[in-house]
Design a protein around this motif. Structure first.
Motif, PDB file in Angstrom:
ATOM      1  N   GLN A  29     -39.435 -23.464   1.015  1.00 47.81           N
ATOM      2  CA  GLN A  29     -40.855 -23.143   1.039  1.00 47.81           C
ATOM      3  C   GLN A  29     -41.162 -21.794   0.423  1.00 47.81           C
ATOM      4  OE1 GLN A  29     -42.486 -23.482   4.978  1.00 47.81           O
ATOM      5  NE2 GLN A  29     -44.228 -22.232   4.396  1.00 47.81           N
ATOM      6  N   ILE A  88     -25.782 -26.313   5.650  1.00 49.28           N
ATOM      7  CA  ILE A  88     -27.234 -26.085   5.750  1.00 49.28           C
ATOM      8  C   ILE A  88     -27.758 -27.016   6.835  1.00 49.28           C
ATOM      9  CG2 ILE A  88     -29.441 -26.417   4.545  1.00 49.28           C
ATOM     10  CD1 ILE A  88     -28.070 -25.545   1.967  1.00 49.28           C
ATOM     11  N   GLY A 110     -30.866 -27.836   7.648  1.00 46.24           N
ATOM     12  CA  GLY A 110     -31.989 -28.695   7.278  1.00 46.24           C
ATOM     13  C   GLY A 110     -33.263 -28.331   8.018  1.00 46.24           C
ATOM     14  N   GLN A 151     -38.416 -25.698   6.568  1.00 47.64           N
ATOM     15  CA  GLN A 151     -38.755 -24.830   5.429  1.00 47.64           C
ATOM     16  C   GLN A 151     -37.771 -25.022   4.277  1.00 47.64           C
ATOM     17  OE1 GLN A 151     -38.159 -23.687   8.518  1.00 47.64           O
ATOM     18  NE2 GLN A 151     -40.041 -22.731   9.271  1.00 47.64           N
ATOM     19  N   GLY A 203     -18.124 -32.840   8.850  1.00 50.11           N
ATOM     20  CA  GLY A 203     -16.821 -32.190   8.790  1.00 50.11           C
ATOM     21  C   GLY A 203     -16.936 -30.750   8.368  1.00 50.11           C
TER      22      GLY A 203
END
Ligand SMILES: Cc1cc2nc3c(=O)[nH]c(=O)nc-3n(C[C@H](O)[C@H](O)[C@H](O)COP(=O)(O)OP(=O)(O)OC[C@H]3O[C@@H](n4cnc5c(N)ncnc54)[C@H](O)[C@@H]3O)c2cc1C
Length: 341
Positions: free
Chosen positions: A267, A282, A284, A287, A319
């Motif tokens: 964003q 990451i 998720g 933004q 994993g």
């Protein structure tokens, strides 16, 4: 006087942004979504082209779906300046009365849209990620992240016209170009008073080339806080190297100083639309998702099976990336050996 929704306003318009005759690709992306909106409303789709010596771009606008192009050519519209551009667009709107006006959320589009919306006393929604027509009311539903992206707000402009929205580059897909599609060209003359520009452009200094153009990358290998350290980045670099991809990052990875800000996806970073997006370590967060969830294929690698990234992933691998990424790199290297570059 304020323009109201009394049925007199018809048609969908897209502002065709150009600098030195070079069109901003977001203009064609907007013609793509504009076409859908116009078809739903059963009205015309028009492009608006302002500048000098830019008439040739009308052909491009037709090829990308415009039925008509309004063209204002004047020396005062050579380099971009807010006042004459806003004046021309406002005059066109007053003269031809579109119900919807879309602009790219580039620095030029952001500047122009605000000036035009205030002059027309109408509503403007910035940075939309979704645009739809409510078939019952014919209103434009303008969806954008709000409250730091934690809420997706759908905004309506019920009573004033045109309904104005900006959309960031790469949020909407580029429509297919139809080479021989023809449209109408409407040349309009706006009587500019001599010194109307208000601003004089003394010099235009090109920004030194950025290290990375994420919005054009076809393969992005993005890392987040889960990488744990700057040192582990080399595993992503190797994967990106084998695939001919570009690195990307979550804000957490940028804030940790592992990658510079121009690598940030999301964003408050770049919106990307690659063929393949690897989200490695990451989580998720919304933004982050708003900047990458329209990638064709999303591969998520995360050790937490509950991570929200798996909700948008095409392929998910649960994993430790320290094991998964080198194994993937090795397999891609093997598979791609002998393939033409
Ligand atoms: C106004 C506002 C604007 C924002 N703009 C952006 C933006 O543009 N872009 C953006 O990214 N964020 C943005 N954020 C921040 C966003 O809310 C998140 O904080 C951020 O995206 C989190 O980054 P992350 O996923 O890397 O980290 P985390 O959320 O901490 O996730 C790390 C993930 O790594 C996983 N992991 C850990 N170790 C391993 C391992 N060894 N192997 C595999 N997986 C592992 C974990 O399970 C976890 O899911 C914004 C926030 C606000 C309030």
């Amino acid at each position: 006087m304020t323009a109201t929704a009394n049925g007199e306003y018809r048609g969908v318009w897209v502002f065709i942004e150009q600098v030195n005759g070079e069109p901003a690709p977001v203009s064609w992306e907007l013609l793509g979504v504009g076409r859908q909106l116009a078809d739903t409303l059963e009205v015309e789709l028009a492009g608006v082209l302002l500048g000098q010596g830019v008439a040739g771009l009308a052909r491009e606008a037709w090829a990308y779906g415009a039925d008509r192009v309004y063209l204002v050519e004047d020396a005062i519209l050579g380099p971009y300046r807010t006042a004459p551009y806003a004046r021309a667009l406002v005059e066109l709107v007053k003269g031809y009365k579109p119900e919807i006006l879309l602009l790219g959320a580039t620095s030029l589009g952001r500047d122009l849209s605000g000036a035009v919306a205030t002059a027309l006393e109408t509503g403007l929604t910035a940075d939309c990620t979704g645009l739809h027509i409510d078939p019952e009311t014919r209103l434009l539903e303008q969806t954008r992240p709000a409250f730091g992206g934690n809420v997706m707000a759908t905004i309506l402009c019920r009573h004033h016209r045109p309904q104005m929205a900006t959309v960031r580059p790469r949020v909407m897909p580029l429509p297919r170009r139809q080479e021989d599609r023809q449209g109408k060209l409407v040349r309009v003359t706006v009587p500019f008073a001599g010194e109307e520009a208000g601003v004089q452009v003394v010099e235009i200094i090109a920004e030194p080339g950025k290290a990375v153009y994420l919005d054009r990358a076809e393969i992005i290998v993005a890392g987040g806080r889960g990488l744990g350290s700057r040192e582990n980045l080399h595993l992503l670099e190797e994967l990106a190297g084998v695939l001919g991809g570009t690195l990307g990052a979550s804000r957490a990875a940028v804030e940790a100083g592992w990658l510079p800000p121009e690598y940030q996806v999301g964003q408050t970073g770049t919106t990307v639309r690659p063929k393949v997006y690897f989200a490695i370590g990451i989580s998720g967060a919304i933004q982050h998702l708003v900047g990458m969830q329209t990638a064709d294929v999303i591969v998520a690698i995360n050790q937490d099976p509950e991570a929200p990234i798996f909700k948008v992933a095409t392929y998910g691998i649960i994993g430790d990336f320290l094991e998964v990424v080198p194994a993937l790199t090795e397999e891609f290297r093997r598979q791609l050996a002998g393939c033409p570059a």
